[in-house]
Design a protein around this motif. Structure first.
Motif, PDB file in Angstrom:
ATOM      1  N   VAL A 148       1.039   5.720   5.322  1.00  0.00           N
ATOM      2  CA  VAL A 148       1.233   5.795   3.870  1.00  0.00           C
ATOM      3  C   VAL A 148       1.618   7.215   3.464  1.00  0.00           C
ATOM      4  O   VAL A 148       2.530   7.423   2.663  1.00  0.00           O
ATOM      5  N   PHE A 194       1.212   4.169  -3.178  1.00  0.00           N
ATOM      6  CA  PHE A 194       0.973   5.617  -3.090  1.00  0.00           C
ATOM      7  C   PHE A 194       2.241   6.434  -3.282  1.00  0.00           C
ATOM      8  O   PHE A 194       2.173   7.563  -3.772  1.00  0.00           O
ATOM      9  N   VAL A 195       3.369   5.871  -2.925  1.00  0.00           N
ATOM     10  CA  VAL A 195       4.615   6.578  -3.223  1.00  0.00           C
ATOM     11  C   VAL A 195       4.768   6.707  -4.735  1.00  0.00           C
ATOM     12  O   VAL A 195       5.110   7.767  -5.266  1.00  0.00           O
ATOM     13  N   ALA A 230       5.100   7.839   4.293  1.00  0.00           N
ATOM     14  CA  ALA A 230       5.991   7.183   3.329  1.00  0.00           C
ATOM     15  C   ALA A 230       6.105   8.009   2.055  1.00  0.00           C
ATOM     16  O   ALA A 230       7.186   8.101   1.462  1.00  0.00           O
ATOM     17  N   CYS A 231       5.007   8.618   1.646  1.00  0.00           N
ATOM     18  CA  CYS A 231       5.052   9.468   0.445  1.00  0.00           C
ATOM     19  C   CYS A 231       6.018  10.634   0.650  1.00  0.00           C
ATOM     20  O   CYS A 231       6.819  10.964  -0.219  1.00  0.00           O
ATOM     21  N   ALA A 257       9.749   9.495   0.677  1.00  0.00           N
ATOM     22  CA  ALA A 257      10.354   8.886  -0.506  1.00  0.00           C
ATOM     23  C   ALA A 257      11.201   9.905  -1.238  1.00  0.00           C
ATOM     24  O   ALA A 257      10.830  11.068  -1.321  1.00  0.00           O
ATOM     25  N   LEU A 315      -3.336   3.401   9.040  1.00  0.00           N
ATOM     26  CA  LEU A 315      -2.646   3.096   7.778  1.00  0.00           C
ATOM     27  C   LEU A 315      -2.412   4.351   6.937  1.00  0.00           C
ATOM     28  O   LEU A 315      -1.309   4.578   6.439  1.00  0.00           O
ATOM     29  N   PHE A 339       2.236   9.200  -6.001  1.00  0.00           N
ATOM     30  CA  PHE A 339       2.654  10.538  -5.580  1.00  0.00           C
ATOM     31  C   PHE A 339       3.679  11.105  -6.562  1.00  0.00           C
ATOM     32  O   PHE A 339       3.638  12.273  -6.931  1.00  0.00           O
ATOM     33  N   ALA A 394       0.838  -1.209   0.000  1.00  0.00           N
ATOM     34  CA  ALA A 394       0.000   0.000   0.000  1.00  0.00           C
ATOM     35  C   ALA A 394       0.871   1.256   0.000  1.00  0.00           C
ATOM     36  O   ALA A 394       0.589   2.233  -0.706  1.00  0.00           O
ATOM     37  N   GLN A 395       1.930   1.227   0.788  1.00  0.00           N
ATOM     38  CA  GLN A 395       2.829   2.390   0.817  1.00  0.00           C
ATOM     39  C   GLN A 395       3.500   2.577  -0.534  1.00  0.00           C
ATOM     40  O   GLN A 395       3.585   3.692  -1.053  1.00  0.00           O
TER      41      GLN A 395
END
Lengths: 195, 283
Positions: free
Chosen positions: B66, A58-59, B69-70, B73, B62, A62, A54-55
């Motif tokens: 998430v 979306f990364v 994490a965005c 990154a 969650l 994004f 899931a991460q």
């Protein structure tokens, strides 16, 4: 920065993101991270792996949302990414032997000891086991044993209320194929669980 | 949808499965209501559905993780695709140039550093800069990570090298803009990555957190090499002000990407949000 009061459509959020309102992406995360998780969980059967996928979903979104042309619905695009990443993870898990059985008679090397520790860590936690009743645990176990094509279709239908048409579009299949896969998956579960 | 098994009149399992999901066929609805076997099958299907939904519930926090994490990154940087044969040509060309320069130096009487030990240190310093500048560069009309100027921040941070660059000649790390882009204000990219060299990483981290607008929600990562990475979303104007303030605090910015301290005129501020990544590295 982003406003929080009004209910924006996905397309409006994407348009604002493209106009430079980066923080508004959080609305898409709030809306759909759970779905990405559920799709991944259905394929992988592991909470940790599902969250990781899931991460990752979306990364990636994004980073690339600025280039999203809107030819399809955002959700369809997201489902595809989630399914593909979950499939990749599933293959990766298989190839590295996460599910292989190790004989009790064998002398264990360091690598094998580590693999066993990892297998133990991948079992449901006591809290989770208590949370799910025996039937639910058995259903998830048998879903995990279904052929991947059946499992994916059933999971998309069950956990996200996706229509048959949406599933067919997301998986690139014909509508009849999806109906058939879901029915076969359910029949397999009935047989295996004796329902 | 109306497919039936001819022998007993029950719908086939595909039709039953679809009906369990959609309830769209009144004929099957009437049949299921009257047929205990089919009802049992449909009940089974629905019990699987309920079990899967319950088992697959996502964790409550969650979305927060998430989103974090965005923000954590690394941003995409512009990619230059170079054919494999070009690499070979470049290596060969570099080898020829190095050979030719070496030959000239020796013909003219040996290495200057060999003649003057004071120059040896300067050459070492210069080589450190050259490592950073020898990479292929690309110019695009945006600033930020990899944009505006050639990015020097695509490799893991080597604090000793950064310190050396910063304490020798910070401006030297910034190659000049092409003439066509000089003087034109640019819009920041969505992602800006700056490396700041500071005296005390911890104190600077606190100072930076204190300087952020109240609405900002930064994410901090403490690395094993004792550097700190902080990410935060700011409007471009706020970011320019923050960068000015960091410079006023005596920190050294070693990344060439905009916004640069005191250079508001080079920024076309639109109020857009920017994901700002700050690496604080000890001097």
């Amino acid at each position: 920065m982003s406003d929080t009061g009004t209910k924006l459509s996905d397309a409006e959020i994407i348009a604002r993101f493209k106009d430079g309102d980066v923080a508004i992406f959080q609305k898409l995360v709030d809306r759909y991270a759970g779905r990405a998780y559920q799709i991944a969980y259905g394929v992988l059967g592991s909470r940790e792996d599902a969250e990781e996928v899931a991460q990752d979903v979306f990364v990636r979104i994004f980073r690339s949302l600025g280039r999203f042309r809107g030819d399809s619905e955002f959700t369809t695009w997201m489902y595809r990414i989630a399914m593909n990443l979950a499939r990749n993870k599933y293959r990766w898990n298989k190839s590295r032997g996460a599910r292989r059985e190790i004989s009790l008679q064998e002398t264990l090397s360091d690598d094998e000891t580590r693999a066993l520790i990892q297998l133990a860590e991948e079992r449901p936690s006591p809290d989770l086991a208590n949370e799910l009743n025996e039937f639910e645990t058995n259903v998830m176990k048998e879903i995990d044993n279904l052929p991947p094509l059946y499992r994916e279709a059933l999971v998309m239908r069950n956990i996200d209320e996706m229509s048959y048409e949406q599933i067919a579009h997301a998986l690139g299949c014909k509508l009849g194929t999806i109906k058939s896969r879901i029915a076969r998956a359910r029949e397999e579960l009935r047989k295996r669980l004796g329902v | 949808m109306n497919a039936r098994t001819p022998r007993n009149g029950c719908p086939d399992r595909v039709a039953l499965s679809v009906w369990a999901d959609t309830g769209a066929d009144p004929a099957i609805a009437r049949h299921v209501a009257a047929c205990p076997d089919c009802r049992m099958v449909v009940d089974g299907y629905r019990s699987f559905d309920a079990a899967v939904r319950r088992a697959a519930r996502p964790p409550a926090d969650l979305a927060d993780r998430v989103w974090a994490a965005c923000l954590s990154a690394p941003a995409d940087s512009p990619t230059i695709i170079i054919p494999v044969w070009m690499h070979a040509v470049r290596i060969a060309a570099a080898a020829l140039i190095v050979g030719a320069v070496t030959a000239v130096v020796f013909v003219l009487g040996g290495s200057p550093a060999a003649r003057n030990p004071a120059l040896a240190q300067a050459e070492t310093e210069g080589a450190a800069l050259a490592v950073g500048l020898a990479r292929p560069t690309i110019y695009i009309p945006f600033a930020g990570t990899g944009g505006g100027y050639p990015s020097l921040a695509t490799e893991p941070i080597d604090s000793s090298r950064l310190t050396r660059v910063a304490t020798t000649d910070p401006e030297a790390a910034v190659p000049p803009l092409p003439v066509s882009l000089r003087g034109s204000p640019v819009v920041l990219d969505n992602f800006v990555h700056h490396v700041w060299v500071v005296g005390d990483v911890r104190a600077s981290e606190h100072e930076l957190l204190g300087a952020l607008p109240e609405s900002a929600t930064p994410l901090c990562t403490n690395r094993t090499d004792r550097s700190v990475c902080l990410k935060v979303i700011l409007a471009d104007r706020q970011l320019q002000q923050l960068v000015n303030r960091m410079q006023d605090a005596g920190w050294a910015l070693v990344s060439p990407g905009l916004p640069q301290p005191g250079e508001e005129s080079r920024l076309l501020a639109t109020g857009k949000d920017v994901v700002y990544t700050v690496d604080l590295v000890a001097r």
